[in-house]
Design an enzyme around this catalytic site. Structure first.
Site, PDB file in Angstrom:
ATOM      1  N   HIS A  96       0.838  -1.203   0.000  1.00  0.00           N
ATOM      2  CA  HIS A  96       0.000   0.000   0.000  1.00  0.00           C
ATOM      3  C   HIS A  96       0.873   1.253   0.000  1.00  0.00           C
ATOM      4  O   HIS A  96       1.966   1.253   0.568  1.00  0.00           O
ATOM      5  CB  HIS A  96      -0.883   0.040   1.253  1.00  0.00           C
ATOM      6  CG  HIS A  96      -1.722  -1.192   1.414  1.00  0.00           C
ATOM      7  ND1 HIS A  96      -2.689  -1.557   0.530  1.00  0.00           N
ATOM      8  CD2 HIS A  96      -1.709  -2.152   2.373  1.00  0.00           C
ATOM      9  CE1 HIS A  96      -3.249  -2.683   0.931  1.00  0.00           C
ATOM     10  NE2 HIS A  96      -2.674  -3.075   2.046  1.00  0.00           N
ATOM     11  N   GLU A 114      -1.979  -0.689   8.170  1.00  0.00           N
ATOM     12  CA  GLU A 114      -2.921  -1.682   8.674  1.00  0.00           C
ATOM     13  C   GLU A 114      -2.236  -2.565   9.694  1.00  0.00           C
ATOM     14  O   GLU A 114      -1.006  -2.594   9.775  1.00  0.00           O
ATOM     15  CB  GLU A 114      -3.475  -2.533   7.522  1.00  0.00           C
ATOM     16  CG  GLU A 114      -2.439  -3.418   6.855  1.00  0.00           C
ATOM     17  CD  GLU A 114      -2.964  -4.095   5.581  1.00  0.00           C
ATOM     18  OE1 GLU A 114      -3.548  -3.394   4.744  1.00  0.00           O
ATOM     19  OE2 GLU A 114      -2.774  -5.302   5.441  1.00  0.00           O
ATOM     20  N   HIS A 171       3.247  -7.530   1.552  1.00  0.00           N
ATOM     21  CA  HIS A 171       2.570  -8.453   2.465  1.00  0.00           C
ATOM     22  C   HIS A 171       1.506  -9.270   1.756  1.00  0.00           C
ATOM     23  O   HIS A 171       1.020  -8.888   0.687  1.00  0.00           O
ATOM     24  CB  HIS A 171       1.938  -7.689   3.638  1.00  0.00           C
ATOM     25  CG  HIS A 171       0.894  -6.698   3.226  1.00  0.00           C
ATOM     26  ND1 HIS A 171       1.207  -5.458   2.740  1.00  0.00           N
ATOM     27  CD2 HIS A 171      -0.454  -6.765   3.207  1.00  0.00           C
ATOM     28  CE1 HIS A 171       0.100  -4.803   2.462  1.00  0.00           C
ATOM     29  NE2 HIS A 171      -0.940  -5.582   2.722  1.00  0.00           N
ATOM     30  N   ARG A 191      -1.149  -4.461  -6.403  1.00  0.00           N
ATOM     31  CA  ARG A 191      -0.957  -5.910  -6.486  1.00  0.00           C
ATOM     32  C   ARG A 191       0.347  -6.192  -7.214  1.00  0.00           C
ATOM     33  O   ARG A 191       0.517  -5.808  -8.370  1.00  0.00           O
ATOM     34  CB  ARG A 191      -2.153  -6.508  -7.232  1.00  0.00           C
ATOM     35  CG  ARG A 191      -2.403  -7.943  -6.932  1.00  0.00           C
ATOM     36  CD  ARG A 191      -3.684  -8.434  -7.609  1.00  0.00           C
ATOM     37  NE  ARG A 191      -4.899  -7.990  -6.952  1.00  0.00           N
ATOM     38  CZ  ARG A 191      -5.934  -7.416  -7.578  1.00  0.00           C
ATOM     39  NH1 ARG A 191      -5.897  -7.184  -8.871  1.00  0.00           N
ATOM     40  NH2 ARG A 191      -7.007  -7.081  -6.902  1.00  0.00           N
TER      41      ARG A 191
END
Ligand code: ZN
Length: 323
Positions: A96, A114, A171, A191
């Protein structure tokens, strides 16, 4: 001020499963339900309020019209998002952006930090956090050479583990893992690799150039990754308040966007809601909070000004608050 219960929004994903029906009794839309947006005001999944005087409103609407409930927190959007993720199969390997990259390249969106609390997982489950490239050149060579095995840092995972994932950290959640995610309110994911899987006969798009822009090289451990049973962080506002609270409140992390705690209730406790507002999820057991019954799989907000909140029962919670 009363607790506000929310109705989750579910998302079908190629890697999702049906476990949330069994585990939480949710009325999921199909057998590939990957995500439960449990506390969300995101336009892609704005939760409906199902208790109290604001029944029928969405969290996004409540944020817009009753900012006092959120301690008059500033900002043009609700800052956090709580999800449950059922990975029956591997999620794509992803990364991200941070706020500044997302703002510039993603229409003013927020970046995404996150963290994951592992609700349950298979005995031999693993997750991907980080990579082994030492330089940006090496990273590029490995990506364009499809050397995924060499590039990717895969580690074992156990129920109760907790991981912080900063922007820029490669991740992936692997199959057989059920997690509760607390994150910034953003849906921006780049992605990097999707195992060459097909969805409706096509590969899902990859975002290699954006990934290369934002991946941190070399990999660095994110924040305070903590395993269960570790000590409380004495910097935590909550754990610092009262000694009785420490007995059942475990501080998992505080970063620039959120604090997250795990709470294990057995009997009667008082929680002092002194944050602008708190997000709560019941992950085990059941309880009565301020006279309202809560069950495993319930998600709620504790508004500003609640003060001392009485809790009774036997339950495990994940709480979070904005920083
Ligand atoms: Zn992610």
């Amino acid at each position: 001020m009363k607790m506000i219960l929310l109705e989750p929004v579910f998302k079908q994903m190629i890697w999702g499963g049906s476990r949330m029906r069994r585990e939480y009794g949710y009325d999921i839309p199909g057998d590939n339900t990957g995500e439960c947006w449990a506390i969300s005001a995101h336009p892609q999944g704005d939760c409906t309020i199902v208790s109290g005087e604001y029944v029928g409103m969405t969290l996004g609407q409540l944020w817009e019209s009753h900012r006092e409930i959120f301690g008059n927190a500033e900002g043009d959007r609700f800052p956090l998002l709580t999800k449950i993720i059922d990975a029956q199969n591997d999620l794509s390997i992803q990364v991200h952006p941070d706020d500044s990259y997302a703002k510039e390249h993603e229409n003013g969106s927020l970046g995404k930090m996150e963290c994951w609390y592992i609700l349950d997982c298979d005995e031999d489950a693993t997750i991907i956090i980080g990579h082994h490239a030492k330089t940006r050149q090496e990273l590029e060579d490995m990506i364009y050479g499809a050397k995924w095995k060499e590039l990717i840092r895969e580690i074992p995972v156990h129920k109760g583990d907790f991981f912080q994932i900063n922007p820029g950290c490669v991740h992936a959640i692997k199959g057989g893992t059920l997690i509760l995610e607390t994150q910034q309110n953003s849906d921006i994911t780049y992605r990097l690799y999707d195992y060459d899987r097909l969805q409706d006969g096509k590969k899902r798009p990859l975002h290699i150039s954006q990934s290369l822009d934002v991946i941190t090289v070399p990999f660095e451990e994110c924040g305070a990754a903590k395993m269960p049973g570790m000590n409380f962080d004495s910097n935590s506002a909550l754990s610092a308040q009262s000694p009785t609270k420490n007995a059942w409140f475990e501080h998992l992390i505080t970063c620039e966007y959120y604090s997250v705690w795990k709470a294990e209730l057995d009997g009667e406790e008082t929680l002092c809601q002194d944050q602008k507002f708190m997000l709560g999820s019941v992950i085990e057991g059941g309880a009565v909070l301020d006279g309202c019954k809560l069950e495993k799989g319930d998600h709620f907000i504790l508004p500003a000004g609640m003060g001392d909140v009485k809790l009774q029962g036997k339950a495990t919670f994940i709480f979070s608050a904005m920083v």
